[in-house]
Enzyme design. Structure first.
Site, PDB file in Angstrom:
ATOM      1  N   CYS A   2      57.592  -8.032  22.782  1.00 29.37           N
ATOM      2  CA  CYS A   2      56.624  -7.689  21.746  1.00 29.37           C
ATOM      3  C   CYS A   2      57.194  -6.556  20.919  1.00 29.37           C
ATOM      4  O   CYS A   2      58.174  -5.923  21.321  1.00 29.37           O
ATOM      5  CB  CYS A   2      55.318  -7.196  22.361  1.00 29.37           C
ATOM      6  SG  CYS A   2      54.488  -8.452  23.342  1.00 29.37           S
ATOM      7  N   GLY A  28      58.318 -10.874  18.187  1.00 26.21           N
ATOM      8  CA  GLY A  28      57.178 -11.686  18.609  1.00 26.21           C
ATOM      9  C   GLY A  28      56.562 -12.391  17.430  1.00 26.21           C
ATOM     10  O   GLY A  28      56.283 -11.754  16.413  1.00 26.21           O
ATOM     11  N   ASN A 102      54.442  -3.193  24.872  1.00 25.15           N
ATOM     12  CA  ASN A 102      55.650  -4.007  24.959  1.00 25.15           C
ATOM     13  C   ASN A 102      56.199  -3.811  26.369  1.00 25.15           C
ATOM     14  O   ASN A 102      56.482  -2.683  26.770  1.00 25.15           O
ATOM     15  CB  ASN A 102      56.665  -3.555  23.913  1.00 25.15           C
ATOM     16  CG  ASN A 102      58.024  -4.232  24.072  1.00 25.15           C
ATOM     17  OD1 ASN A 102      59.039  -3.690  23.674  1.00 25.15           O
ATOM     18  ND2 ASN A 102      58.058  -5.430  24.631  1.00 25.15           N
ATOM     19  N   GLY A 103      56.361  -4.924  27.077  1.00 28.30           N
ATOM     20  CA  GLY A 103      56.872  -4.842  28.449  1.00 28.30           C
ATOM     21  C   GLY A 103      56.032  -5.683  29.379  1.00 28.30           C
ATOM     22  O   GLY A 103      55.180  -6.452  28.923  1.00 28.30           O
ATOM     23  N   CYS A 236      66.919  -2.139  29.238  1.00 20.02           N
ATOM     24  CA  CYS A 236      67.207  -3.576  29.276  1.00 20.02           C
ATOM     25  C   CYS A 236      68.456  -3.900  28.446  1.00 20.02           C
ATOM     26  O   CYS A 236      68.449  -3.777  27.225  1.00 20.02           O
ATOM     27  CB  CYS A 236      66.012  -4.337  28.727  1.00 20.02           C
ATOM     28  SG  CYS A 236      66.326  -6.088  28.492  1.00 20.02           S
ATOM     29  N   TYR A 242      70.563  -9.766  22.816  1.00 17.12           N
ATOM     30  CA  TYR A 242      69.825 -10.732  22.004  1.00 17.12           C
ATOM     31  C   TYR A 242      68.636 -10.171  21.250  1.00 17.12           C
ATOM     32  O   TYR A 242      68.425 -10.495  20.091  1.00 17.12           O
ATOM     33  CB  TYR A 242      69.350 -11.876  22.909  1.00 17.12           C
ATOM     34  CG  TYR A 242      68.419 -12.835  22.222  1.00 17.12           C
ATOM     35  CD1 TYR A 242      68.905 -13.784  21.340  1.00 17.12           C
ATOM     36  CD2 TYR A 242      67.040 -12.783  22.434  1.00 17.12           C
ATOM     37  CE1 TYR A 242      68.041 -14.657  20.688  1.00 17.12           C
ATOM     38  CE2 TYR A 242      66.177 -13.648  21.793  1.00 17.12           C
ATOM     39  CZ  TYR A 242      66.686 -14.589  20.920  1.00 17.12           C
ATOM     40  OH  TYR A 242      65.851 -15.437  20.279  1.00 17.12           O
ATOM     41  N   CYS A 382      63.477 -12.487  34.583  1.00 12.37           N
ATOM     42  CA  CYS A 382      63.141 -11.107  34.249  1.00 12.37           C
ATOM     43  C   CYS A 382      61.649 -10.894  34.487  1.00 12.37           C
ATOM     44  O   CYS A 382      60.835 -11.711  34.069  1.00 12.37           O
ATOM     45  CB  CYS A 382      63.463 -10.821  32.789  1.00 12.37           C
ATOM     46  SG  CYS A 382      62.994  -9.151  32.292  1.00 12.37           S
ATOM     47  N   CYS A 433      69.607  -1.985  32.989  1.00 13.14           N
ATOM     48  CA  CYS A 433      69.162  -2.982  33.969  1.00 13.14           C
ATOM     49  C   CYS A 433      69.949  -4.259  33.713  1.00 13.14           C
ATOM     50  O   CYS A 433      69.978  -4.763  32.590  1.00 13.14           O
ATOM     51  CB  CYS A 433      67.663  -3.246  33.791  1.00 13.14           C
ATOM     52  SG  CYS A 433      67.036  -4.570  34.857  1.00 13.14           S
ATOM     53  N   CYS A 436      68.903  -9.608  35.261  1.00  7.96           N
ATOM     54  CA  CYS A 436      68.929 -11.036  34.900  1.00  7.96           C
ATOM     55  C   CYS A 436      70.291 -11.667  35.204  1.00  7.96           C
ATOM     56  O   CYS A 436      70.424 -12.884  35.278  1.00  7.96           O
ATOM     57  CB  CYS A 436      68.524 -11.239  33.441  1.00  7.96           C
ATOM     58  SG  CYS A 436      69.438 -10.243  32.251  1.00  7.96           S
TER      59      CYS A 436
HETATM   60  P1  AMP Z   1      68.786 -22.251  25.775  1.00  7.85           P
HETATM   61  O1  AMP Z   1      70.028 -22.018  26.553  1.00  7.85           O
HETATM   62  O2  AMP Z   1      68.683 -23.606  25.211  1.00  7.85           O
HETATM   63  O3  AMP Z   1      67.550 -21.948  26.610  1.00  7.85           O
HETATM   64  O4  AMP Z   1      68.749 -21.263  24.537  1.00  7.85           O
HETATM   65  C1  AMP Z   1      69.530 -20.145  24.498  1.00  7.85           C
HETATM   66  C2  AMP Z   1      69.405 -19.500  23.136  1.00  7.85           C
HETATM   67  O5  AMP Z   1      68.108 -18.941  22.976  1.00  7.85           O
HETATM   68  C3  AMP Z   1      70.417 -18.368  23.026  1.00  7.85           C
HETATM   69  O6  AMP Z   1      71.431 -18.762  22.180  1.00  7.85           O
HETATM   70  C4  AMP Z   1      69.633 -17.219  22.431  1.00  7.85           C
HETATM   71  O7  AMP Z   1      69.967 -17.076  21.067  1.00  7.85           O
HETATM   72  C5  AMP Z   1      68.188 -17.595  22.572  1.00  7.85           C
HETATM   73  N1  AMP Z   1      67.546 -16.791  23.616  1.00  7.85           N
HETATM   74  C6  AMP Z   1      68.068 -16.264  24.716  1.00  7.85           C
HETATM   75  N2  AMP Z   1      67.153 -15.604  25.433  1.00  7.85           N
HETATM   76  C7  AMP Z   1      66.008 -15.699  24.786  1.00  7.85           C
HETATM   77  C8  AMP Z   1      64.694 -15.212  25.006  1.00  7.85           C
HETATM   78  N3  AMP Z   1      64.364 -14.525  26.089  1.00  7.85           N
HETATM   79  N4  AMP Z   1      63.767 -15.489  24.092  1.00  7.85           N
HETATM   80  C9  AMP Z   1      64.084 -16.192  23.012  1.00  7.85           C
HETATM   81  N5  AMP Z   1      65.289 -16.683  22.746  1.00  7.85           N
HETATM   82  C10 AMP Z   1      66.258 -16.457  23.614  1.00  7.85           C
END
Ligand code: AMP
Length: 449
Positions: A2, A28, A102-103, A236, A242, A382, A433, A436
Site C-alpha cells: 500500500c 496499490g 502499509n504492511g 524489505c 520491485y 512474505c 529482510c 522471501c
Molecule cells: P509471475 O512470475 O508471472 O508471477 O510474475 C512476475 C512478475 O510480476 C515480475 O516480473 C514482477 O515484475 C512482478 N511482480 C513480482 N512480485 C510482485 C508482487 N508482489 N506484486 C506485483 N507484481 C509483482
C-alpha cells in the site's frame, strides 16, 4: 502493499494528499481514500479504483480542513472490497480517528479472535482494524500514549499514519520493514511511503522516519518518540527489487541506482553470449541498464509496453493474469529476427509472466532467449506485506532453476545470487529482510494466512 501520504496544517491538504497518492499509485491500485480534518471533525472519502477515478474536484471539495491522510491499497490481507479500503475511520469515546497502514501484522487474527470472543464487532477483515480497537480500548490519557500502548501489542510490518481532529501521528515498526519518509512543504510537515510523492508536490525531503520511531505532529510542531526497545532493522529488500519507484529515495538509497547495481552484479555472475540485452518493462529497466553496461552489450527496447494497462499482477485471478501479459507487452519483431537476446526482469513469482514473455520473443523470431533475473529465487511467502502469500504458488519453492528454465522455455536462466544481492548493499546487509529468498523470518510467529 500500500501507499500512504499525510500532510499537516496546509490550506490545500486534501488536494496535496490527492497528488501524493497519485505519485504512490504504483503501491496499490485497488482502492484509494482520503480523510481530512477541519479541526472539529474528520471527513472521509474512499472508493474502489485508481486515484484518478476515485476523486473528482467535487469529492476533494468535500474534504475540507488543513490536515489530511490518504491511502492507496493493494490487498495483502482482507479481500478486495470497499469495506477494506483505507483510510479506516471511526468515531469512538474520545473523538474521531483515521488510520492509513502499509504492511502486514503477523498477530492480528490472534488479537482479533480474542477480542471477538469478548464481544468486539469488526467492520472489515483488515489486520489494520485491530490497531483501531486497541487504541479505542486503551486507558492511556493522550492519543499518542494510546497509540503507543496499541502498537506495543502488535507484531509485524507497519508504516502508519493516524489523523485525529487536531493531531497527526506517523509510526514505523521497530524492524522498519516498510519505508516511511518525512518532508516539508514550506512549513507544513508531510509524510509519505516514498519520496516520489514529495517531488510531485514540491515538498522537501527531510529524512526517513526511523524504525521504531513515532512522530507526533500538532500545533506545537513535530516531536519524535522511540518507545520500543531497539531492534535489528529488517527493511524489505523487495522494495528495492520491485516495489518502490526508481526515482524514490528510501532505506538510505536511490532505488534506481540500487536496481542498476543488481543488474551489473547479475552480469558479473551470469554473463550471456547474446547480441543484445532487453529490459522487460517497466520494472526490469534499471537492472537491464546495469546488466548491459557491465556486459558491454547494446541495450535494445525489444519489448514495448502499453502504458494504458495496469500492472498485470493486480488482477486477482490467474485466468486474467495470463491474458494480461499479452495485453501489456508486445515484442519488436524486426529487431529480434534471428537474434540471440538476453532479457532482464526483476523477479519470477509464479513464472506465468516469464513463460509468456519468452514465448513472445520466440514467436517474434529470436533464436536464443537467455533470461536473467535481478533477484534470487523467491522460495518463501512474505508475511510482511508483499503479495506472495502461498508457498505453493511460488515456482522456486518447489522447482530447481533448471526446471524453471525448462518451464519457461528459456535458452538459459540465471538469478542474481543472494550473496550478490548482499554485495550491492555492502555494509548494510544486516539491515534487510531476505525471508522471501531464504525462508528465515525475522522472528517466529504463527502463520495466519
Ligand atoms: P509471475 O512470475 O508471472 O508471477 O510474475 C512476475 C512478475 O510480476 C515480475 O516480473 C514482477 O515484475 C512482478 N511482480 C513480482 N512480485 C510482485 C508482487 N508482489 N506484486 C506485483 N507484481 C509483482
Amino acid at each position: 502493499m500500500c501507499g500512504i501520504f499525510g500532510i499537516y496544517d496546509h490550506p490545500e491538504a486534501s488536494n496535496h494528499t490527492y497528488l501524493g497518492l497519485y505519485a504512490l499509485q504504483h503501491r496499490g491500485q485497488e482502492s484509494a481514500g482520503i480523510v481530512s480534518s477541519d479541526q472539529k471533525q474528520l471527513h472521509h472519502y474512499r472508493q474502489m479504483g485508481l486515484v484518478s477515478e476515485v476523486f473528482s474536484r467535487d469529492t476533494l471539495r468535500r474534504l475540507p480542513g488543513r490536515s489530511a491522510i490518504g491511502h492507496v491499497r493493494y490487498s495483502t490481507t482482507g479481500s478486495s472490497e470497499l469495506k477494506n479500503a483505507q483510510p479506516f475511520m471511526v468515531d469512538y469515546a474520545r473523538g474521531m480517528m483515521a488510520i492509513s497502514h502499509n504492511g502486514n501484522l503477523t498477530n492480528a487474527s490472534l488479537i482479533r479472535g480474542e477480542m471477538e470472543s469478548r464481544g468486539s464487532i469488526f467492520q472489515s477483515n483488515m489486520d489494520t482494524e485491530v490497531i483501531v480497537h486497541l487504541i479505542a480500548r486503551s486507558k492511556e490519557k493522550t492519543f499518542l500514549e494510546r497509540t503507543i500502548h496499541a502498537l506495543r501489542q502488535v507484531e509485524g510490518a507497519y508504516s502508519l499514519l493516524f489523523l485525529t481532529e487536531k493531531e497527526m501521528v506517523a509510526a514505523r515498526d521497530p524492524l522498519g520493514f516498510r519505508p516511511l519518509v518525512l518532508g516539508s512543504l514550506k512549513d507544513s510537515p508531510v509524510v509519505a511511503s516514498e519520496t516520489c510523492a514529495f517531488d510531485l508536490i514540491g515538498a522537501k525531503f527531510i529524512r526517513e522516519i526511523e524504525p521504531g520511531e513515532i512522530l507526533l505532529i500538532n500545533g506545537d510542531g513535530i516531536k519524535s518518540f522511540k518507545p520500543f526497545p531497539r531492534k535489528q532493522r529488517h527493511q524489505c529488500i523487495f522494495e528495492f527489487i520491485y516495489f518502490a519507484r526508481p526515482d524514490s529515495f528510501i532505506f538510505n538509497h536511490n532505488v534506481y541506482e540500487m536496481r542498476k547495481s543488481f543488474g551489473a552484479q547479475l552480469s558479473k555472475e551470469s554473463p550471456a553470449g547474446a547480441d543484445m540485452a532487453i529490459p522487460i518493462p517497466d520494472s526490469g529497466f534499471p537492472a537491464a541498464l546495469g546488466y548491459a553496461a557491465q556486459s558491454k552489450l547494446p541495450l535494445e527496447l525489444g519489448m514495448i509496453r502499453n502504458h494504458y494497462v495496469g500492472r498485470t499482477f493486480i488482477e486477482p485471478e490467474q485466468r486474467i493474469r495470463h491474458f494480461g501479459v499479452k495485453i501489456k507487452l508486445n515484442p519488436v519483431r524486426e529487431l529480434l529476427k534471428g537474434k540471440k537476446v538476453v532479457i532482464v526482469d526483476d523477479s519470477i513469482v509464479r513464472a506465468t509472466t516469464s513463460r509468456k514473455i519468452v514465448k513472445m520473443f520466440r514467436n517474434a523470431g529470436a533464436r536464443e532467449v537467455h533470461v536473467r533475473i535481478s533477484s534470487p529465487p523467491i522460495t518463501a511467502p512474505c508475511f510482511f506485506g508483499i503479495d506472495t502469500p502461498k508457498k505453493s504458488e511460488l515456482i522456486a519453492s518447489s522447482h530447481q532453476v533448471r526446471e524453471i528454465q525448462k518451464f519457461i522455455h528459456a535458452t538459459s536462466l540465471n538469478y542474481l545470487s543472494l550473496e550478490g544481492l548482499k554485495k550491492c548493499v555492502r555494509g548494510e546487509e544486516e539491515n534487510f529482510c531476505y525471508a522471501c529468498f531464504t525462508g528465515d523470518y525475522p522472528y517466529p510467529f504463527q502463520t495466519e494466512i
